[in-house]
Design a protein around this motif. Structure first.
Motif, short mmCIF file in Angstrom:
data_model
loop_
_atom_site.label_atom_id
_atom_site.label_comp_id
_atom_site.label_asym_id
_atom_site.label_seq_id
_atom_site.Cartn_x
_atom_site.Cartn_y
_atom_site.Cartn_z
N ILE A 18 0.83 -1.21 0.00
CA ILE A 18 0.00 0.00 0.00
C ILE A 18 0.87 1.26 0.00
CG2 ILE A 18 -1.63 1.36 1.38
CD1 ILE A 18 -2.87 -1.35 2.24
N TYR A 19 1.89 1.29 0.86
CA TYR A 19 2.75 2.47 0.94
C TYR A 19 3.41 2.78 -0.40
CZ TYR A 19 2.39 2.10 6.06
OH TYR A 19 1.93 2.04 7.35
N ARG A 20 3.89 1.74 -1.09
CA ARG A 20 4.63 1.95 -2.34
C ARG A 20 3.70 2.11 -3.55
NH1 ARG A 20 7.63 -2.02 0.34
NH2 ARG A 20 6.56 -3.64 -0.84
N ALA A 21 2.66 1.29 -3.61
CA ALA A 21 1.82 1.24 -4.81
C ALA A 21 1.19 2.59 -5.11
CB ALA A 21 0.75 0.16 -4.66
N TRP A 22 0.63 3.22 -4.11
CA TRP A 22 -0.06 4.48 -4.37
C TRP A 22 0.93 5.61 -4.68
CZ3 TRP A 22 -2.98 0.65 -2.65
CH2 TRP A 22 -4.34 0.64 -3.00
N MET A 23 2.13 5.54 -4.14
CA MET A 23 3.15 6.51 -4.51
C MET A 23 3.57 6.32 -5.97
SD MET A 23 3.97 8.73 -2.13
CE MET A 23 5.66 9.27 -2.36
N LYS A 24 3.56 5.07 -6.45
CA LYS A 24 4.00 4.79 -7.81
C LYS A 24 3.06 5.37 -8.87
CE LYS A 24 6.83 0.70 -6.86
NZ LYS A 24 7.00 -0.77 -7.05
N ASN A 25 1.85 5.76 -8.46
CA ASN A 25 0.95 6.34 -9.47
C ASN A 25 1.41 7.72 -9.91
OD1 ASN A 25 0.05 8.30 -7.65
ND2 ASN A 25 -2.04 7.52 -7.49
#
Length: 568
Positions: A18-25
């Motif tokens: 969750i922490y990484r995935a949403w930043m990757k957008n």
């Protein structure tokens, strides 16, 4: 390197996803999450804060530097305080903005922080909030605007007060007033003089919180962008070195800042903000320290309002390093600053290029500078005065009180023909302190009545529990503590009383007997200000007095950078 951000981006399983995935957008590559120091860029950009309106572009140069040094930049907004627009006063919200900064830093995955400050309250609020978290932190100021040009004369913010008097006397038309507006604020940046914004930029450089030359490079000068990029590079190394704020903001740094403020003719607002910063980082600083450490320091910077020139000129003359080199015997030279070097390293071999702007110590522009702290039965906890901006002939004065109960009373009566006042009177304004205004507005440098201006009177003794703009000047005693609304003696001053001041002996005496004061207190009990809801109610209930920094009592002392629990 033990990175705080690993507690977010270094996690496996659902939380890490969750922490990484949403930043990757946002198009961030995966390797950015693999051990790069995460640097928060705390940005006070706002179109409602004109001084900081160029910060979007400036932030890009900070990001460049962070990426070059192997860091991961993340820009975030915080509450921005525009001095010229916010009502009733930006000072009311300084503590609120500091809470925003503190919690934004603590709650997010950042390892170090660059604070982007400019307008008056943005600097102390951001530094205060960062102190409460104590991560590696570096400040980049927005820089002063270029000096204005009006009718062939160089102008800056201090001229606003002169224009207002000329307009009142009919010497300046409304059309000319409008023309002067465009002539003065002609580039990005904060006030072009040594007002509060420039004082704060000077303060952070003197404290060692910024790279050298931060204080005076004009906002429009490309060298401000270079400084921003270099600041981005440096903050990454600060994280690697674990150079936290508490390692820079030692007691000796505060003493240096007080002495440099004296030499530059800095704003009286410096007192209230430095005290609040000291309270957050845990340095034992007191009001009398400002008098003690500035007493032997003359005015070395010939910059308005204490002098004649502008911040732009100060930079061209050698900037703050050149000035500090002239007073090095009075500075703690071996303490470390954010660039990893000592004060001595940062100011070594810094020449003066124009001795009309920066003087040597033995040929100072004015002997009287710094902050004078006066005490007496009207101000048991102190009142402050800026000697370099005051009239020497009024340093010892006794006069009859002309009283204004509040700012509305002042505006209603100041220019009425029936106002009983002469040049020997002492103007007193109540109920403009932290609780009384609320927020402690910059109204202490009350304008001279029109009928006295017409007689050629340029200055009078003025006393209040409020503040004044750093661009202001005059024999003005400010920050009277305790304030009237907190039950200070000022609350019971009346028209016709006599007050005497003696700057040399640091005294302020209100000629009233204990018996008379007791009668007045009985006849007129204190009416404490109240507000029913929201932040203002909290502020009135919990704000401290000016002599300790007007911070909220529950914010004094930091609580560190503890990471909160996972929420997923």
């Amino acid at each position: 390197m033990n990175l705080r951000s690993k507690q977010w981006f270094g996690k496996t399983g659902k939380d890490g996803f969750i922490y990484r995935a949403w930043m990757k957008n946002q198009g961030i590559p995966d390797d950015y999450f693999q051990g790069k120091p995460v640097i928060g860029i705390c940005n006070t950009w706002s179109e409602l804060t004109p001084c900081n309106a160029h910060f979007r572009e400036l932030a890009e140069f900070v990001k460049k530097g962070i990426i070059e040094a192997g860091g991961f930049p993340v820009e975030f907004p915080v509450m921005s305080l525009g001095e010229t627009l916010i009502k009733p006063t930006a000072m009311l919200y300084r503590n609120l903005a500091s809470m925003d900064v503190e919690e934004s830093i603590r709650a997010n995955p950042v390892d170090g922080v660059v604070l982007m400050c400019g307008c008056d309250k943005t600097t102390p609020s951001l530094v205060m909030g960062a102190c409460s978290v104590d991560l590696p932190t570096l400040v980049i100021s927005g820089g002063p605007m270029m000096k204005g040009k009006f009718k062939g004369k160089e102008i800056g913010t201090s001229d606003v007060w002169r224009f207002a008097e000329a307009y009142k006397l009919g010497e300046l038309t409304q059309k000319e007033f409008i023309e002067a507006e465009a002539c003065m604020a002609r580039t990005p940046g904060h006030c072009a003089v040594m007002g509060t914004a420039s004082t704060m930029a000077t303060m952070v450089e003197a404290l060692g919180l910024s790279l050298p030359q931060n204080a005076a490079i004009p906002a429009a000068d490309v060298r401000r962008k270079v400084l921003a990029q270099e600041s981005g590079r440096r903050i990454v190394d600060m994280v690697r070195e674990d150079q936290k704020l508490s390692k820079v903001l030692v007691r000796e740094a505060f003493e240096n800042a007080i002495r440099v403020n004296a030499a530059t003719g800095g704003s009286t607002n410096f007192v209230i903000h430095l005290l609040a910063i000291a309270g957050r980082i845990g340095v034992d600083l007191h009001l009398d320290d400002f008098d003690k450490f500035s007493k032997s320091i003359p005015l070395l910077a010939n910059v308005q309002p204490s002098g004649e020139h502008f911040m732009e000129d100060l930079y061209y003359a050698g900037g703050l390093p050149a000035l500090m080199e002239q007073m090095k015997e009075y500075l703690h030279l071996n303490i470390k600053t954010v660039n990893g070097k000592t004060v001595a390293d940062n100011i070594a071999n810094s020449p003066i290029y124009d001795d009309k702007i920066i003087s040597t110590f033995d040929k100072a522009f004015k002997k009287d500078s710094g902050i004078a702290v006066l005490r007496g039965n009207l101000a048991p906890n102190g009142a402050v005065l800026k000697p370099s901006a005051a009239s020497k002939e009024l340093f010892k004065h006794r006069g009859k009180v002309v009283l204004f109960e509040n700012i509305e009373d002042y505006h209603a009566r100041i220019d009425t023909p029936e106002l009983d006042i002469d040049e020997n009177s002492v103007m007193v304004l109540k109920n403009v302190g932290p609780k009384g205004y609320p927020g402690m507005a910059e109204v202490g440098n009350m304008g001279i009545p029109k009928k006295l201006l017409e007689k050629g009177v340029k200055d009078m003794v003025r006393i209040s529990d409020g503040r004044m703009s750093g661009t202001g000047f005059g024999t003005v005693l400010l920050h009277v503590s305790p304030e009237a609304a907190a039950g200070g003696p000022l609350n019971w001053v009346q028209n016709g009383d006599f007050i005497s001041i003696d700057v040399e002996n640091r005294s302020i005496n209100w000629e009233v007997s204990d018996e008379e004061l007791a009668k007045r207190k009985q006849a007129h009990p204190l009416q404490a200000p109240k507000m029913d809801r929201g932040y203002v109610s909290l502020y009135i209930d919990r704000v401290q007095q000016a002599d300790v920094g007007a911070d909220m009592d529950f914010l004094v002392g930091g609580s560190g950078s503890t990471v909160t629990r996972d929420s997923h």
